[in-house]
Write a protein that holds these residues in place. Structure first.
Motif, PDB file in Angstrom:
ATOM      1  N   PHE A 241     -23.766 -50.188 -21.650  1.00  0.00           N
ATOM      2  CA  PHE A 241     -23.684 -49.005 -20.793  1.00  0.00           C
ATOM      3  C   PHE A 241     -23.000 -47.906 -21.585  1.00  0.00           C
ATOM      4  O   PHE A 241     -21.917 -48.104 -22.136  1.00  0.00           O
ATOM      5  N   ILE A 242     -23.636 -46.748 -21.699  1.00  0.00           N
ATOM      6  CA  ILE A 242     -23.060 -45.631 -22.442  1.00  0.00           C
ATOM      7  C   ILE A 242     -23.021 -44.392 -21.554  1.00  0.00           C
ATOM      8  O   ILE A 242     -23.909 -44.178 -20.734  1.00  0.00           O
TER       9      ILE A 242
ATOM     10  N   LEU B 161     -17.590 -59.148 -24.331  1.00  0.00           N
ATOM     11  CA  LEU B 161     -17.510 -57.774 -23.845  1.00  0.00           C
ATOM     12  C   LEU B 161     -16.696 -56.904 -24.796  1.00  0.00           C
ATOM     13  O   LEU B 161     -15.589 -57.265 -25.192  1.00  0.00           O
ATOM     14  N   VAL B 162     -17.267 -55.753 -25.146  1.00  0.00           N
ATOM     15  CA  VAL B 162     -16.616 -54.814 -26.061  1.00  0.00           C
ATOM     16  C   VAL B 162     -16.601 -53.430 -25.428  1.00  0.00           C
ATOM     17  O   VAL B 162     -17.614 -52.984 -24.883  1.00  0.00           O
ATOM     18  N   VAL B 163     -15.462 -52.771 -25.494  1.00  0.00           N
ATOM     19  CA  VAL B 163     -15.303 -51.420 -24.944  1.00  0.00           C
ATOM     20  C   VAL B 163     -14.894 -50.487 -26.069  1.00  0.00           C
ATOM     21  O   VAL B 163     -13.990 -50.804 -26.842  1.00  0.00           O
TER      22      VAL B 163
ATOM     23  N   VAL C  78     -26.315 -39.020 -25.553  1.00  0.00           N
ATOM     24  CA  VAL C  78     -27.038 -40.219 -25.133  1.00  0.00           C
ATOM     25  C   VAL C  78     -28.464 -40.197 -25.689  1.00  0.00           C
ATOM     26  O   VAL C  78     -28.988 -41.217 -26.153  1.00  0.00           O
ATOM     27  N   THR C  79     -29.084 -39.024 -25.677  1.00  0.00           N
ATOM     28  CA  THR C  79     -30.444 -38.889 -26.205  1.00  0.00           C
ATOM     29  C   THR C  79     -30.491 -39.235 -27.696  1.00  0.00           C
ATOM     30  O   THR C  79     -31.398 -39.935 -28.159  1.00  0.00           O
TER      31      THR C  79
ATOM     32  N   TYR D  90     -18.532 -43.005 -24.584  1.00  0.00           N
ATOM     33  CA  TYR D  90     -17.902 -44.223 -24.076  1.00  0.00           C
ATOM     34  C   TYR D  90     -18.963 -45.318 -24.054  1.00  0.00           C
ATOM     35  O   TYR D  90     -20.109 -45.067 -23.661  1.00  0.00           O
ATOM     36  N   THR D  91     -18.607 -46.517 -24.467  1.00  0.00           N
ATOM     37  CA  THR D  91     -19.558 -47.625 -24.410  1.00  0.00           C
ATOM     38  C   THR D  91     -18.883 -48.871 -23.854  1.00  0.00           C
ATOM     39  O   THR D  91     -17.711 -49.150 -24.157  1.00  0.00           O
TER      40      THR D  91
END
Length: 301
Positions: free
Chosen positions: A103-104, A79-81, A11-12, A53-54
Motif C-alpha cells: 500500500f503506497i 511486514l515492512v513500513v 504514485v504514478t 509512505y509504504t
C-alpha cells in the motif's frame, strides 16, 4: 560532479517504474507485488529515494533490501513500513520472486487532515530497524482486509467522502501496526532482555572510560544496530523507561559512586560525567534523588 540520486516522487511514477497499469487514484494505490517487473528499470532500484509512505506485506524476498543504513532481515517478518525521504537499495535483484501486497500513498493525500500531524507519533516509521515485523495469519489477514477496503474505495467513483473513508482506513491500519509492534516487543522478551543487558554493558564501559561526555541515545543505539526510536520503544515496553531515562539512571548511579567513594569535588564529578556546567548536573541529580550532589556527599562524611 555528483551523480543524481534516483527519486520516486509520485504514485504514478512508482507504477511506471514497476511496469504496472496506471493507478486508479493519483495519490493512493494498492499494488500486487507479484505483478511488479523490477528488471526493466533494474539500475533504478539499486539505489533510490522514495518520497512515498509504504506499507508492505512481502514474501519471497530473497534479495537484499537496505533501508537507510540497515539491512532488512526477512527470515521471520513479513511486514515492512517506510516513510518518505528514505534511501532504499535492493541488491541481488535476480533473486527477487516477490508475492504479497504493498500500500503506497503520497504525503499530500493526508495533508490538512488530523492524520498529517498524528502520523509522526507512530514511532515505527522511524525505526529503520533490521527486522521486518512478524505477523500471525490472523494479523496478516486484518492488514490485507484493510488494503482491500482502500483498494475498493479507489475503484469507486471519487466523491466528497472518498478521502475521509480512505484516511479512516489508513488510521486504523496504523493503529493495528502499532499494536503488532508492541506485541512483538512483549512476546520476544528474551531478545528484548538481551538488548537491555547489552545496553547495560555499553553504558558500564562508557562510564569507565575517560570520554568526559554524556552518552547519547544515538551512540547506544548505534552500538546495538538499532535506531534511537526503536530502542526507546523497546525499553519502554520492557521496563517503563525510555533509552534516555536509562542513560540518566546509569549516570546517577555512577555519580553516587563517585560522590561516596572519592574526594573529587562536585564540579570535578560533573565534568567527568560529561556535564559542561555543574549547575546542569546539580539540577538533574536533585530531580532524580531529591538531594543535591553536595547533600548526598555529606551523608557519607
Amino acid at each position: 560532479m555528483e551523480s543524481k540520486i534516483n527519486t520516486i516522487n509520485s504514485v504514478t511514477q512508482y507504477h511506471k517504474l514497476c511496469v504496472l497499469t496506471m493507478p486508479l487514484h493519483p495519490l493512493v494505490s494498492v499494488v500486487n507485488m507479484a505483478e511488479i517487473d523490477f528488471f526493466l528499470h533494474e539500475e533504478f532500484w539499486k539505489h533510490y529515494v522514495n518520497n512515498l509512505y509504504t506499507i508492505s506485506i512481502k514474501r519471497g524476498m530473497n534479495s537484499k533490501l537496505i533501508y537507510g543504513q540497515t539491512d532488512f532481515d526477512f527470515d521471520e517478518g513479513v511486514l515492512v513500513v517506510t516513510s518518505p525521504k528514505q534511501v532504499i537499495s535492493i541488491e541481488k535483484l535476480e533473486d527477487i520472486k516477490l508475492t504479497g501486497y504493498k500500500f503506497i500513498f503520497h504525503p499530500d493525500f493526508i495533508k490538512g487532515s488530523s492524520l498529517s500531524k498524528s502520523i509522526h507519533q507512530y514511532g515505527f516509521f522511524a525505526y529503520n530497524n533490521n527486522k521486518a515485523l512478524f505477523l500471525s495469519e490472523k494479523e496478516e489477514q486484518i492488514i490485507l482486509n484493510l488494503f482491500s477496503s482502500i483498494e475498493q474505495e479507489c475503484q469507486n467513483n471519487i466523491d466528497q467522502f472518498s478521502q475521509d473513508v480512505m484516511i479512516a482506513n489508513i488510521e486504523l491500519l496504523l493503529v493495528h501496526i502499532d499494536r503488532y509492534y508492541n506485541r512483538q516487543f512483549i512476546t520476544r522478551k528474551n531478545i528484548s532482555n538481551d538488548t537491555l543487558s547489552k545496553m547495560e554493558e555499553i553504558l558500564n564501559e562508557y562510564f569507565k572510560s575517560e570520554i568526559n561526555q554524556l552518552p547519547t541515545v544515538q551512540h547506544v543505539a548505534d552500538q546495538l544496530n538499532l535506531t534511537p526510536t526503536y530502542l526507546s520503544d523497546l525499553l519502554k515496553n520492557l521496563t517503563g523507561l525510555t533509552a534516555q531515562q536509562h542513560i540518566h539512571e546509569k549516570m546517577i548511579a555512577k555519580a553516587k559512586e563517585l560522590l561516596s567513594t572519592t574526594n573529587l569535588s562536585v564540579s570535578e564529578i560533573a565534568f567527568q560525567l560529561g556535564f559542561e556546567y555543574p549547575q546542569s548536573f546539580n539540577k538533574l541529580f536533585k530531580k532524580k534523588t531529591d538531594l543535591t550532589p553536595l547533600e548526598f556527599k555529606q551523608t557519607f562524611n
